[in-house]
Design a protein around this motif. Structure first.
Motif, PDB file in Angstrom:
ATOM      1  N   LEU A  77      78.177 -36.524  31.923  1.00  0.00           N
ATOM      2  CA  LEU A  77      78.160 -37.840  32.556  1.00  0.00           C
ATOM      3  C   LEU A  77      78.300 -37.692  34.055  1.00  0.00           C
ATOM      4  CD1 LEU A  77      80.540 -39.757  30.131  1.00  0.00           C
ATOM      5  CD2 LEU A  77      78.052 -39.699  30.102  1.00  0.00           C
ATOM      6  N   ARG A  78      77.598 -38.560  34.745  1.00  0.00           N
ATOM      7  CA  ARG A  78      77.713 -38.611  36.198  1.00  0.00           C
ATOM      8  C   ARG A  78      78.025 -40.038  36.580  1.00  0.00           C
ATOM      9  NH1 ARG A  78      72.622 -35.155  36.897  1.00  0.00           N
ATOM     10  NH2 ARG A  78      73.490 -33.113  37.297  1.00  0.00           N
ATOM     11  N   GLY A  79      79.047 -40.220  37.396  1.00  0.00           N
ATOM     12  CA  GLY A  79      79.368 -41.546  37.882  1.00  0.00           C
ATOM     13  C   GLY A  79      78.377 -41.964  38.948  1.00  0.00           C
ATOM     14  N   ALA A  80      78.205 -43.257  39.107  1.00  0.00           N
ATOM     15  CA  ALA A  80      77.270 -43.766  40.115  1.00  0.00           C
ATOM     16  C   ALA A  80      77.701 -43.346  41.517  1.00  0.00           C
ATOM     17  CB  ALA A  80      77.186 -45.293  40.015  1.00  0.00           C
ATOM     18  N   ALA A  81      78.998 -43.181  41.743  1.00  0.00           N
ATOM     19  CA  ALA A  81      79.508 -42.828  43.075  1.00  0.00           C
ATOM     20  C   ALA A  81      79.354 -41.342  43.373  1.00  0.00           C
ATOM     21  CB  ALA A  81      80.981 -43.218  43.193  1.00  0.00           C
ATOM     22  N   ALA A  82      79.036 -40.539  42.357  1.00  0.00           N
ATOM     23  CA  ALA A  82      78.970 -39.098  42.554  1.00  0.00           C
ATOM     24  C   ALA A  82      77.727 -38.666  43.329  1.00  0.00           C
ATOM     25  CB  ALA A  82      79.001 -38.380  41.205  1.00  0.00           C
ATOM     26  N   ASN A  83      76.703 -39.492  43.331  1.00  0.00           N
ATOM     27  CA  ASN A  83      75.459 -39.168  44.037  1.00  0.00           C
ATOM     28  C   ASN A  83      74.954 -37.775  43.669  1.00  0.00           C
ATOM     29  OD1 ASN A  83      75.202 -41.602  45.353  1.00  0.00           O
ATOM     30  ND2 ASN A  83      76.389 -40.900  47.123  1.00  0.00           N
ATOM     31  N   ASN A  92      78.156 -54.976  29.481  1.00  0.00           N
ATOM     32  CA  ASN A  92      78.715 -56.168  28.837  1.00  0.00           C
ATOM     33  C   ASN A  92      77.757 -56.718  27.793  1.00  0.00           C
ATOM     34  OD1 ASN A  92      80.951 -55.973  30.483  1.00  0.00           O
ATOM     35  ND2 ASN A  92      80.328 -57.601  31.854  1.00  0.00           N
ATOM     36  N   GLU A  93      76.475 -56.661  28.074  1.00  0.00           N
ATOM     37  CA  GLU A  93      75.488 -57.188  27.131  1.00  0.00           C
ATOM     38  C   GLU A  93      75.417 -56.320  25.873  1.00  0.00           C
ATOM     39  OE1 GLU A  93      73.466 -60.169  25.755  1.00  0.00           O
ATOM     40  OE2 GLU A  93      74.239 -60.173  27.792  1.00  0.00           O
ATOM     41  N   LEU A  94      75.512 -55.005  26.041  1.00  0.00           N
ATOM     42  CA  LEU A  94      75.560 -54.113  24.877  1.00  0.00           C
ATOM     43  C   LEU A  94      76.778 -54.428  24.008  1.00  0.00           C
ATOM     44  CD1 LEU A  94      74.639 -50.662  26.473  1.00  0.00           C
ATOM     45  CD2 LEU A  94      73.286 -51.922  24.771  1.00  0.00           C
ATOM     46  N   ILE A  95      77.906 -54.647  24.677  1.00  0.00           N
ATOM     47  CA  ILE A  95      79.141 -54.961  23.952  1.00  0.00           C
ATOM     48  C   ILE A  95      79.022 -56.319  23.280  1.00  0.00           C
ATOM     49  CG2 ILE A  95      81.612 -55.447  24.220  1.00  0.00           C
ATOM     50  CD1 ILE A  95      81.539 -53.326  26.537  1.00  0.00           C
ATOM     51  N   ARG A  96      78.482 -57.311  23.983  1.00  0.00           N
ATOM     52  CA  ARG A  96      78.336 -58.651  23.391  1.00  0.00           C
ATOM     53  C   ARG A  96      77.429 -58.593  22.159  1.00  0.00           C
ATOM     54  NH1 ARG A  96      76.768 -64.064  26.517  1.00  0.00           N
ATOM     55  NH2 ARG A  96      75.380 -62.695  27.651  1.00  0.00           N
ATOM     56  N   GLU A  97      76.305 -57.877  22.256  1.00  0.00           N
ATOM     57  CA  GLU A  97      75.389 -57.771  21.119  1.00  0.00           C
ATOM     58  C   GLU A  97      76.107 -57.149  19.917  1.00  0.00           C
ATOM     59  OE1 GLU A  97      70.904 -56.166  20.230  1.00  0.00           O
ATOM     60  OE2 GLU A  97      72.258 -54.832  21.337  1.00  0.00           O
ATOM     61  N   TYR A  98      76.893 -56.094  20.169  1.00  0.00           N
ATOM     62  CA  TYR A  98      77.671 -55.448  19.123  1.00  0.00           C
ATOM     63  C   TYR A  98      78.691 -56.418  18.509  1.00  0.00           C
ATOM     64  CZ  TYR A  98      81.622 -52.854  17.241  1.00  0.00           C
ATOM     65  OH  TYR A  98      82.651 -52.438  16.446  1.00  0.00           O
ATOM     66  N   LEU A  99      79.416 -57.127  19.369  1.00  0.00           N
ATOM     67  CA  LEU A  99      80.431 -58.061  18.880  1.00  0.00           C
ATOM     68  C   LEU A  99      79.819 -59.166  18.034  1.00  0.00           C
ATOM     69  CD1 LEU A  99      82.618 -58.425  22.105  1.00  0.00           C
ATOM     70  CD2 LEU A  99      83.230 -57.202  20.004  1.00  0.00           C
ATOM     71  N   GLU A 100      78.727 -59.734  18.492  1.00  0.00           N
ATOM     72  CA  GLU A 100      78.094 -60.824  17.746  1.00  0.00           C
ATOM     73  C   GLU A 100      77.482 -60.328  16.443  1.00  0.00           C
ATOM     74  OE1 GLU A 100      75.557 -62.856  20.528  1.00  0.00           O
ATOM     75  OE2 GLU A 100      77.293 -63.806  21.497  1.00  0.00           O
ATOM     76  N   PHE A 101      76.911 -59.123  16.437  1.00  0.00           N
ATOM     77  CA  PHE A 101      76.350 -58.543  15.217  1.00  0.00           C
ATOM     78  C   PHE A 101      77.431 -58.393  14.151  1.00  0.00           C
ATOM     79  CE2 PHE A 101      75.410 -54.825  12.572  1.00  0.00           C
ATOM     80  CZ  PHE A 101      74.150 -55.151  12.082  1.00  0.00           C
ATOM     81  N   ARG A 158      86.839 -63.083  41.181  1.00  0.00           N
ATOM     82  CA  ARG A 158      86.287 -62.057  40.295  1.00  0.00           C
ATOM     83  C   ARG A 158      85.335 -61.188  41.105  1.00  0.00           C
ATOM     84  NH1 ARG A 158      83.815 -65.259  36.456  1.00  0.00           N
ATOM     85  NH2 ARG A 158      85.695 -65.250  35.234  1.00  0.00           N
ATOM     86  N   PRO A 159      85.366 -59.860  40.902  1.00  0.00           N
ATOM     87  CA  PRO A 159      84.417 -59.011  41.632  1.00  0.00           C
ATOM     88  C   PRO A 159      82.996 -59.336  41.185  1.00  0.00           C
ATOM     89  CG  PRO A 159      85.624 -57.733  39.990  1.00  0.00           C
ATOM     90  CD  PRO A 159      86.231 -59.103  40.016  1.00  0.00           C
ATOM     91  N   PRO A 160      82.024 -59.032  42.028  1.00  0.00           N
ATOM     92  CA  PRO A 160      80.640 -59.334  41.642  1.00  0.00           C
ATOM     93  C   PRO A 160      80.253 -58.562  40.382  1.00  0.00           C
ATOM     94  CG  PRO A 160      80.706 -57.971  43.626  1.00  0.00           C
ATOM     95  CD  PRO A 160      82.114 -58.362  43.312  1.00  0.00           C
ATOM     96  N   LEU A 161      79.432 -59.179  39.570  1.00  0.00           N
ATOM     97  CA  LEU A 161      78.971 -58.553  38.336  1.00  0.00           C
ATOM     98  C   LEU A 161      77.823 -57.607  38.679  1.00  0.00           C
ATOM     99  CD1 LEU A 161      79.351 -58.450  35.276  1.00  0.00           C
ATOM    100  CD2 LEU A 161      77.739 -60.349  35.084  1.00  0.00           C
ATOM    101  N   LEU A 162      78.134 -56.313  38.736  1.00  0.00           N
ATOM    102  CA  LEU A 162      77.132 -55.312  39.073  1.00  0.00           C
ATOM    103  C   LEU A 162      76.103 -55.197  37.950  1.00  0.00           C
ATOM    104  CD1 LEU A 162      79.500 -52.513  40.434  1.00  0.00           C
ATOM    105  CD2 LEU A 162      78.210 -54.211  41.744  1.00  0.00           C
ATOM    106  N   HIS A 163      74.930 -54.722  38.292  1.00  0.00           N
ATOM    107  CA  HIS A 163      73.842 -54.579  37.322  1.00  0.00           C
ATOM    108  C   HIS A 163      74.288 -53.731  36.120  1.00  0.00           C
ATOM    109  CE1 HIS A 163      69.719 -54.512  35.916  1.00  0.00           C
ATOM    110  NE2 HIS A 163      69.779 -53.199  35.832  1.00  0.00           N
ATOM    111  N   GLU A 164      74.970 -52.609  36.401  1.00  0.00           N
ATOM    112  CA  GLU A 164      75.434 -51.731  35.325  1.00  0.00           C
ATOM    113  C   GLU A 164      76.419 -52.459  34.407  1.00  0.00           C
ATOM    114  OE1 GLU A 164      75.502 -50.925  38.557  1.00  0.00           O
ATOM    115  OE2 GLU A 164      74.126 -49.231  38.724  1.00  0.00           O
ATOM    116  N   GLN A 219      79.840 -62.931  32.542  1.00  0.00           N
ATOM    117  CA  GLN A 219      78.524 -62.681  31.940  1.00  0.00           C
ATOM    118  C   GLN A 219      77.830 -64.024  31.715  1.00  0.00           C
ATOM    119  OE1 GLN A 219      77.815 -59.547  31.515  1.00  0.00           O
ATOM    120  NE2 GLN A 219      76.096 -59.424  30.130  1.00  0.00           N
ATOM    121  N   PRO A 220      76.528 -64.110  31.936  1.00  0.00           N
ATOM    122  CA  PRO A 220      75.840 -65.372  31.674  1.00  0.00           C
ATOM    123  C   PRO A 220      76.039 -65.824  30.230  1.00  0.00           C
ATOM    124  CG  PRO A 220      74.379 -63.821  32.789  1.00  0.00           C
ATOM    125  CD  PRO A 220      75.627 -63.064  32.430  1.00  0.00           C
TER     126      PRO A 220
END
Length: 140
Positions: free
Chosen positions: A126-132, A54-63, A43-49, A79-80
């Motif tokens: 929107l600006r992607g993180a790679a767009a600098n 994922n946490e926003l989505i999890r909170e929505y799903l559980e709500f 699995r690729p590393p779980l980036l901060h973003e 995700q932890p």
């Protein structure tokens, strides 16, 4: 004495009545997916973003009581198991909450903010993180 078929039927009905049958099915699916996924490629590393998204989505799903889907998201994404603290998440997103907004997922507040925003003529840039910052912004 009950037959095996009658016993299976009774157990299934009991699990459905208690609301756990779906949870068990989702957990089994998540574990099977995890086992298959682990064998194919790392699995690729779980980036901060991604962690925050994922946490926003999890909170929505559980709500919304989509607990089975949330369990699959957690297993598949890495995700932890323990959700991030909501205040930590709000701070990371630079969101200030009032009492009423704390009763719904942060995703609702973010969406509401963008839908009700009159900045930039109603458009979101929107600006992607790679767009600098190379992509034209709202002032371009």
């Amino acid at each position: 004495m009950a037959t095996v078929a009658e016993l299976k039927c009774a157990v299934k009905e009991t699990l459905e009545a208690r609301g756990v049958l779906g949870q068990l099915k989702a957990r089994i699916r998540a574990e099977v997916f995890s086992a298959l996924n682990d064998q194919r490629e790392p699995r690729p590393p779980l980036l901060h973003e991604n962690l925050l998204i994922n946490e926003l989505i999890r909170e929505y799903l559980e709500f919304n009581k989509y607990r089975y889907t949330a369990s699959v998201l957690t297993a598949e994404s890495g995700q932890p198991e323990v959700p991030l603290d909501r205040q930590f998440l709000a701070n990371e997103l630079k969101v200030t909450e009032d009492t009423s907004s704390k009763s719904v997922p942060l995703l609702y507040g973010l969406l509401s903010h963008f839908l009700n925003s009159s900045d930039s003529g109603g458009k979101v840039f929107l600006r992607g993180a790679a767009a600098n910052n190379a992509a034209p912004g709202p002032d371009a």
